[in-house]
Structures are given as structure tokens and as C-alpha cells.
Design a protein around this motif. Structure first.
Motif, short mmCIF file in Angstrom:
data_model
loop_
_atom_site.label_atom_id
_atom_site.label_comp_id
_atom_site.label_asym_id
_atom_site.label_seq_id
_atom_site.Cartn_x
_atom_site.Cartn_y
_atom_site.Cartn_z
N TYR A 159 -32.58 63.37 22.56
CA TYR A 159 -31.37 62.81 23.16
C TYR A 159 -31.30 63.18 24.65
O TYR A 159 -31.18 62.30 25.51
N GLY A 160 -31.41 64.47 24.94
CA GLY A 160 -31.37 64.89 26.34
C GLY A 160 -32.52 64.30 27.14
O GLY A 160 -32.35 63.91 28.30
N LEU A 161 -33.70 64.20 26.52
CA LEU A 161 -34.85 63.65 27.21
C LEU A 161 -34.63 62.18 27.54
O LEU A 161 -34.94 61.71 28.64
N SER A 162 -34.06 61.42 26.59
CA SER A 162 -33.82 59.99 26.83
C SER A 162 -32.87 59.80 28.00
O SER A 162 -33.02 58.87 28.80
N LYS A 163 -31.90 60.69 28.12
CA LYS A 163 -30.94 60.60 29.23
C LYS A 163 -31.56 61.05 30.55
O LYS A 163 -31.28 60.46 31.60
N TRP A 164 -32.39 62.10 30.52
CA TRP A 164 -33.04 62.54 31.74
C TRP A 164 -33.98 61.46 32.28
O TRP A 164 -34.06 61.25 33.50
N LYS A 165 -34.66 60.76 31.39
CA LYS A 165 -35.55 59.69 31.84
C LYS A 165 -34.78 58.59 32.56
O LYS A 165 -35.30 57.95 33.47
N THR A 166 -33.51 58.37 32.16
CA THR A 166 -32.71 57.36 32.88
C THR A 166 -32.35 57.87 34.28
O THR A 166 -32.19 57.07 35.20
N GLU A 167 -32.21 59.18 34.43
CA GLU A 167 -31.95 59.72 35.77
C GLU A 167 -33.18 59.56 36.67
O GLU A 167 -33.06 59.28 37.87
N GLU A 168 -34.36 59.75 36.09
CA GLU A 168 -35.57 59.50 36.86
C GLU A 168 -35.68 58.02 37.23
O GLU A 168 -36.09 57.68 38.35
N LEU A 169 -35.29 57.16 36.30
CA LEU A 169 -35.27 55.73 36.57
C LEU A 169 -34.30 55.42 37.71
O LEU A 169 -34.62 54.63 38.63
N ALA A 170 -33.14 56.03 37.67
CA ALA A 170 -32.14 55.82 38.73
C ALA A 170 -32.68 56.26 40.09
O ALA A 170 -32.45 55.60 41.10
N ALA A 171 -33.41 57.38 40.11
CA ALA A 171 -33.97 57.87 41.36
C ALA A 171 -34.93 56.85 41.97
O ALA A 171 -34.94 56.63 43.19
N PHE A 208 -33.03 57.26 19.71
CA PHE A 208 -32.36 57.41 21.01
C PHE A 208 -32.93 56.50 22.11
O PHE A 208 -32.17 55.94 22.90
N PHE A 209 -34.24 56.37 22.19
CA PHE A 209 -34.84 55.73 23.36
C PHE A 209 -34.56 54.23 23.50
O PHE A 209 -34.37 53.76 24.63
N PRO A 210 -34.53 53.43 22.43
CA PRO A 210 -34.31 51.99 22.63
C PRO A 210 -33.02 51.67 23.39
O PRO A 210 -33.02 50.81 24.29
N VAL A 211 -31.93 52.33 23.06
CA VAL A 211 -30.66 52.07 23.75
C VAL A 211 -30.55 52.92 25.02
O VAL A 211 -30.29 52.40 26.11
N ASN A 212 -30.76 54.23 24.87
CA ASN A 212 -30.49 55.14 25.99
C ASN A 212 -31.40 54.91 27.19
O ASN A 212 -30.93 54.87 28.34
N TYR A 213 -32.70 54.76 26.94
CA TYR A 213 -33.61 54.57 28.07
C TYR A 213 -33.92 53.09 28.33
O TYR A 213 -33.64 52.57 29.41
N TYR A 214 -34.45 52.40 27.31
CA TYR A 214 -34.87 51.01 27.55
C TYR A 214 -33.67 50.10 27.80
O TYR A 214 -33.76 49.14 28.58
N GLY A 215 -32.54 50.40 27.17
CA GLY A 215 -31.33 49.64 27.46
C GLY A 215 -30.91 49.78 28.90
O GLY A 215 -30.54 48.80 29.58
N THR A 216 -30.97 51.00 29.42
CA THR A 216 -30.65 51.25 30.83
C THR A 216 -31.63 50.54 31.74
O THR A 216 -31.25 49.92 32.75
N GLU A 217 -32.89 50.60 31.38
CA GLU A 217 -33.93 49.91 32.16
C GLU A 217 -33.65 48.41 32.22
O GLU A 217 -33.76 47.77 33.29
N ASN A 218 -33.24 47.83 31.08
CA ASN A 218 -32.94 46.40 31.04
C ASN A 218 -31.73 46.04 31.90
O ASN A 218 -31.72 45.01 32.59
N ILE A 219 -30.71 46.88 31.85
CA ILE A 219 -29.50 46.62 32.65
C ILE A 219 -29.83 46.66 34.14
O ILE A 219 -29.42 45.77 34.91
N ILE A 220 -30.56 47.68 34.57
CA ILE A 220 -30.88 47.81 35.99
C ILE A 220 -31.77 46.66 36.46
O ILE A 220 -31.60 46.12 37.55
#
Length: 337
Positions: A141-153, A89-101
Motif C-alpha cells: 500500500y505504502g509502496l503504491s502511493k510512494w510510486k505515485t509521488e515519484e510519478l508526480a516528480a 493496490f497497484f491497479p488503482v493507486n498507481y496505474y489509475g494515477t498514471e492514467n489520470i495524469i
């Protein structure tokens, strides 16, 4: 304005892209996959992109005027064994989001619509669940998505505008997922076990309603808010499944089970690396997990148009059509009354 949809060849993106193009907007789908979708031959451009690769994202060519959507994700299906879930889950869901931002920041593009999940909430504490419900993910899965919300914050503090959507189980044409197991039982006239009594409601969200929510977030100026996405007035599991069985003309019967016993059994199978369901699915299966979606109505003018009963029957009709080699029927007309 140009609209760049990362993961736009996927389930929600394939409905969002033509919706934006129909308004005369320039639309670019950035995705590792390219399906034979009709809008690629007309108004929508496809750019190969792997969100786990920073160079691949850079090649998309984000500019400061672009509106960006992140729909890229690894989902709960196919089921992963416990030891592999983080790396799945984490490579796409979290790190992918981090790369896009990060790429957006470099380009000076400040506006993002990003999809997470209602599974950030975990067990039900208050119902219906508002966007202020406590957060306690039950799995990777849920954790990877929550970490992207923290990233967004964090990025909101630096001046970005990021709208977050937390959908329930998204269904619609092209995705059966775990529902296929249910449909096979009904087709075979076999008993359909429920986790618990089946008296608790079950809430879906239509893929069409998700695409419309993303469009409305852009129209509303990309509010720095989180929004739940779910249907209105979800029926109890027992009624939802009972109506489906009746529609299918099946002789299946619904079998209530002790929720605690089923969960312990599924937990044991999960620990033995033989999962039948993901823990994030079965651990809340007998709880009243209903999202309050009124905030999206107040801020965006978004109101879900599809009923759970109709969505489930449409998914079953798609399953039957595929099984019999027939064209898949459209579900566009199944808006809620």
C-alpha cells in the motif's frame, strides 16, 4: 473553473465536493460508485468512471481549464493476504494515477491535488516527521502511493503543478475500518491489548480537515509541494483509549504487551495467510509516528481543527448508533479548542 474529483464519491471526496460547490464552483465527481448523497441532486454532477480504464477517464472530458483532484484509492481495509496485495493496490493507486495524469496532459490541464499516505515513511527515524523524513514503505500500500509521488516528480519537471498530501489515519462519519474491532472489545467489556506500553502518541486526521486542505491547495495555486496531514498534540495511546473506555462506560482494561513479541506473532500469522492486521499497521504501532504539520500552515494557511480524543469518541458514537439502528450523529461540531 471546473473541479473534477476522481474518487469523489469516497470518504474525503463526499466532503470536498459540496465544499467547492458552496463557493459557486462547478464540480464533477468522477467515480465508479454513486452514493445517495444530497449534493448530486443540487450542484454536483456525477460521471461514472473507472480510473483503471483509460477510455473511461477520457469520457470524463477533462479540459485545459479544469482543476483536478485524485482521491481514488484502494485502502488497507479490507485486509489482503500477502500474495494478493500488489495486485490489489497497484491497479488503482498507481496505474489509475498514471492514467489520470496522462489524460490531464493530453487535455492541457496542469493542476492536480493528489492524496498519498504517511505510510510512505515506514519506521520512525526522526520525530516529529517532517516532509523530508526518509522514505521506506513497509508494504504494498505504502509502496503504491510512494510510486505515485515519484510519478508526480517526473510530471512536475514537464510543467505540471501537483500538490501532494500525506495523511495519517483518516477518520470521520462513514468510516470505521480497523476501529470497529476495538469498539467491539470495549462494548463486550473485554481486555484491550496494546502493542507495546501505550506510552507513544497516536495521531489521526479528520476527514473534514483533509477536505479543507484540498480546498486550500487550490486557493493557494496548487503548490508543487508535499504536505503532512495530522492532528495537533496527539495524546498517548494509553490516554486515548482510556478516555474512550471511560466515555463508553465499559469495564475493559488496557493490557500492555511486549511489542516485539506481538509483532513476531502477527508476522507469523501474515506468512500463514491469516493476517489480523496489515504489516504497515502493526510494525509501527509502538513507535512515535507523529507528523509535523506546520508546513501546511505556513504555505496554505491550513490548521487542523479536530482533536484525536473527539474524533475517536465520535467514531465510537457512530458505531453505537449503527449497532442500535439509530441515526448517525454529526461530527461537524467537534472542532478542536
Amino acid at each position: 473553473m471546473r473541479h473534477i474529483i476522481f474518487g469523489g464519491d469516497g470518504f474525503v471526496g463526499r466532503h470536498l465536493a459540496p465544499k467547492l460547490a458552496a463557493e459557486g464552483e462547478e464540480v464533477v465527481v468522477a467515480d465508479i460508485a454513486k452514493s445517495p448523497l444530497p449534493h448530486y441532486a443540487a450542484a454536483v454532477r456525477h460521471v461514472p468512471c473507472d480510473v483503471t480504464d483509460k477510455a473511461s477517464i477520457a469520457a470524463v472530458g477533462i479540459s485545459g481549464e479544469d482543476m483536478v483532484y485524485n482521491l481514488s484509492a484502494k485502502m488497507l481495509s479490507p485486509i489482503q493476504v500477502r500474495a494478493k496485495r500488489h495486485d490489489f493496490f497497484f491497479p488503482v493507486n498507481y496505474y489509475g494515477t498514471e492514467n489520470i495524469i496522462a489524460a490531464m496532459d493530453s487535455a492541457g490541464a496542469p493542476e492536480l491535488v493528489h492524496f498519498t499516505t504517511d505510510m510512505i515513511y515506514g519506521h520512525t527515524v526522526t520525530t516529529p516527521m517532517t516532509e523530508d523524513h526518509p522514505v521506506a514503505p513497509l508494504g504494498e500500500y505504502g509502496l503504491s502511493k510512494w510510486k505515485t509521488e515519484e510519478l508526480a516528480a517526473d510530471w512536475r519537471k514537464r510543467g505540471m503543478d501537483i500538490t501532494l498530501f500525506r495523511p495519517r489515519l483518516i477518520i470521520g462519519p462513514g468510516r470505521l475500518g480497523i476501529l470497529e474491532k476495538l469498539f467491539k472489545l470495549i462494548d463486550a467489556n473485554l481486555p484491550v491489548p496494546m502493542i507495546g506500553s501505550g506510552k507513544n502518541p497516536y495521531q489521526f486526521i479528520s476527514v473534514f480537515d483533509c477536505a479543507e486542505a484540498a480546498r486550500l491547495a487550490w486557493k493557494a495555486g496548487v503548490p508543487n509541494e508535499a504536505y503532512n496531514l495530522g492532528s495537533l498534540k496527539p495524546p498517548p495511546v494509553r490516554k486515548l483509549l482510556g478516555d474512550l473506555i471511560k466515555h463508553a462506560g465499559s469495564k475493559s482494561v488496557l493490557v500492555p504487551t511486549p511489542g516485539w513479541a506481538v509483532k513476531r506473532t502477527l508476522d507469523l500469522l501474515d506468512r500463514m495467510n491469516k493476517p489480523l492486521m496489515d504489516p504497515e499497521q502493526y510494525l509501527i504501532a509502538d513507535e512515535e509516528c507523529v507528523l509535523d504539520v506546520s508546513k501546511g500552515g505556513r504555505d496554505l494557511g491550513w490548521v487542523p481543527q479536530f482533536r484525536d480524543e473527539d474524533m475517536l469518541i465520535a467514531a465510537y458514537s457512530e458505531y453505537r448508533a449503527k449497532k442500535n439502528g439509530r441515526p448517525v450523529p454529526s461530527a461537524e461540531h467537534l472542532a478542536a479548542e
